[in-house]
Design a protein around this motif. Sequence first.
Motif, mmCIF file in Angstrom:
data_model
loop_
_atom_site.group_PDB
_atom_site.id
_atom_site.type_symbol
_atom_site.label_atom_id
_atom_site.label_comp_id
_atom_site.label_asym_id
_atom_site.label_seq_id
_atom_site.Cartn_x
_atom_site.Cartn_y
_atom_site.Cartn_z
ATOM 1 N N GLU A 1 0.830 -1.206 0.000
ATOM 2 C CA GLU A 1 0.000 0.000 0.000
ATOM 3 C C GLU A 1 0.868 1.261 0.000
ATOM 4 N N PHE A 2 1.933 1.220 0.776
ATOM 5 C CA PHE A 2 2.858 2.359 0.830
ATOM 6 C C PHE A 2 3.478 2.612 -0.537
ATOM 7 N N VAL A 3 3.929 1.546 -1.208
ATOM 8 C CA VAL A 3 4.548 1.680 -2.529
ATOM 9 C C VAL A 3 3.534 2.208 -3.543
ATOM 10 N N ASP A 4 2.291 1.738 -3.458
ATOM 11 C CA ASP A 4 1.241 2.235 -4.357
ATOM 12 C C ASP A 4 1.050 3.742 -4.184
ATOM 13 N N ARG A 5 0.995 4.190 -2.926
ATOM 14 C CA ARG A 5 0.809 5.628 -2.670
ATOM 15 C C ARG A 5 1.999 6.426 -3.172
ATOM 16 N N LEU A 6 3.179 5.891 -2.945
ATOM 17 C CA LEU A 6 4.394 6.576 -3.377
ATOM 18 C C LEU A 6 4.405 6.746 -4.894
ATOM 19 N N SER B 1 1.919 6.671 -6.941
ATOM 20 C CA SER B 1 0.843 7.551 -7.410
ATOM 21 C C SER B 1 1.246 9.015 -7.338
ATOM 22 N N ARG B 2 2.254 9.320 -6.482
ATOM 23 C CA ARG B 2 2.762 10.689 -6.363
ATOM 24 C C ARG B 2 3.982 10.913 -7.241
ATOM 25 N N GLY B 3 4.326 9.927 -8.058
ATOM 26 C CA GLY B 3 5.445 10.086 -8.984
ATOM 27 C C GLY B 3 6.799 9.878 -8.361
ATOM 28 N N ARG B 4 6.870 9.134 -7.242
ATOM 29 C CA ARG B 4 8.155 8.840 -6.603
ATOM 30 C C ARG B 4 8.512 7.376 -6.801
ATOM 31 N N TYR B 5 9.808 7.149 -7.064
ATOM 32 C CA TYR B 5 10.263 5.778 -7.330
ATOM 33 C C TYR B 5 11.444 5.368 -6.454
ATOM 34 N N PRO C 1 8.540 -0.008 -12.100
ATOM 35 C CA PRO C 1 7.226 -0.158 -12.752
ATOM 36 C C PRO C 1 7.290 -1.189 -13.874
ATOM 37 N N PRO C 2 6.149 -1.700 -14.302
ATOM 38 C CA PRO C 2 6.126 -2.773 -15.305
ATOM 39 C C PRO C 2 6.913 -2.469 -16.576
ATOM 40 N N GLU C 3 6.857 -1.221 -17.040
ATOM 41 C CA GLU C 3 7.528 -0.894 -18.303
ATOM 42 C C GLU C 3 9.054 -0.934 -18.186
ATOM 43 N N HIS C 4 9.578 -1.025 -16.963
ATOM 44 C CA HIS C 4 11.025 -1.083 -16.772
ATOM 45 C C HIS C 4 11.485 -2.410 -16.154
ATOM 46 N N GLN C 5 10.583 -3.384 -16.107
ATOM 47 C CA GLN C 5 10.950 -4.685 -15.549
ATOM 48 C C GLN C 5 12.068 -5.336 -16.356
ATOM 49 N N ALA C 6 12.049 -5.161 -17.676
ATOM 50 C CA ALA C 6 13.076 -5.788 -18.519
ATOM 51 C C ALA C 6 14.462 -5.247 -18.202
ATOM 52 N N THR D 1 10.534 12.785 -12.544
ATOM 53 C CA THR D 1 10.786 13.395 -11.236
ATOM 54 C C THR D 1 11.885 14.450 -11.387
ATOM 55 N N PRO D 2 11.915 15.465 -10.536
ATOM 56 C CA PRO D 2 12.982 16.481 -10.618
ATOM 57 C C PRO D 2 14.337 15.893 -10.214
#
Length: 270
Positions: free
Chosen positions: A15-20, A22-26, A69-74, A155-156
């Motif tokens: 849940e924490f990772v989902d919230r993070l 959603s705010r554009g933080r990785y 994220p899924p698009e960078h799993q490879a 992200t900045p």
Amino acid sequence: MATVRAPYRSGSAAEFVDRLQSRGRYGFAVRELVQASGLSTAAAGAQLKRLHPRVKSLYPKSGFYVVVPPEHQANGAPPASWWIDDFFTYHNEPYYIALLSAAAHWGVSHQAAQLTQVMTVTPRRAFTLGRVKISFLSKKALGKTPVVTATGGQTPFKVSTPEATVLDLLRYLKQSGGLPRVLQILNDLASQLRTVEFRKALKAHPEVTLVQRTGFILEALGHQTLSRCAAEALSGQRLHPIPLSSGTPTDAPFHAAWGVYGVLPMEADA
């Protein structure tokens, strides 16, 4: 009185990772999860481990994690620019994207996109996350180098200005791929260099030998206005003869105005 712990929840990390995300933080520190969820450090780490490969530890015992994220799993990780600012905020250290990576940010790409070069104050070992490679260089006077915060992307992050990038490339020739490569980048970046900002960058990099080489190269490439800025920075300085680069022969032509001996690679090939 006994301390009341927050109830253990098996999905707290997810849940924490989902919230993070959603705010554009990785990128995040495990202590952020601990503070947000009430989990112990050990429990937080265990939950994050079960989220692999969606969440990866930057390196063992780092206390810092990257969301993939899924698009960078490879690739095994998102680009470093997505999380590098969070990483250095976690360590409370200054940094900026530098050299070839900075040049690529300014639209001059002469390197593999998966290698990111970062300037720091203290030396750090290079590391790899998936296929994303991070290498570090250190500069004691990093705080004086002109940088900007790049926005508009995922992200900045902090990156050296085009003017400071040119000086860094010439200062760290070996790490920048050698003189021919740097000359090509400099020529491509020249149209973006502003004289006012270039003077600021020269003031932040007062090493006489660096300014000598920079002025000579800019003049030889035909960028007269910029070379005059270097000449102004050298005003009143005593110039000692220096080679253009480490491989310059001692009998190469000498350019008294700059105190530099050598010829640009394209001149040698002419």
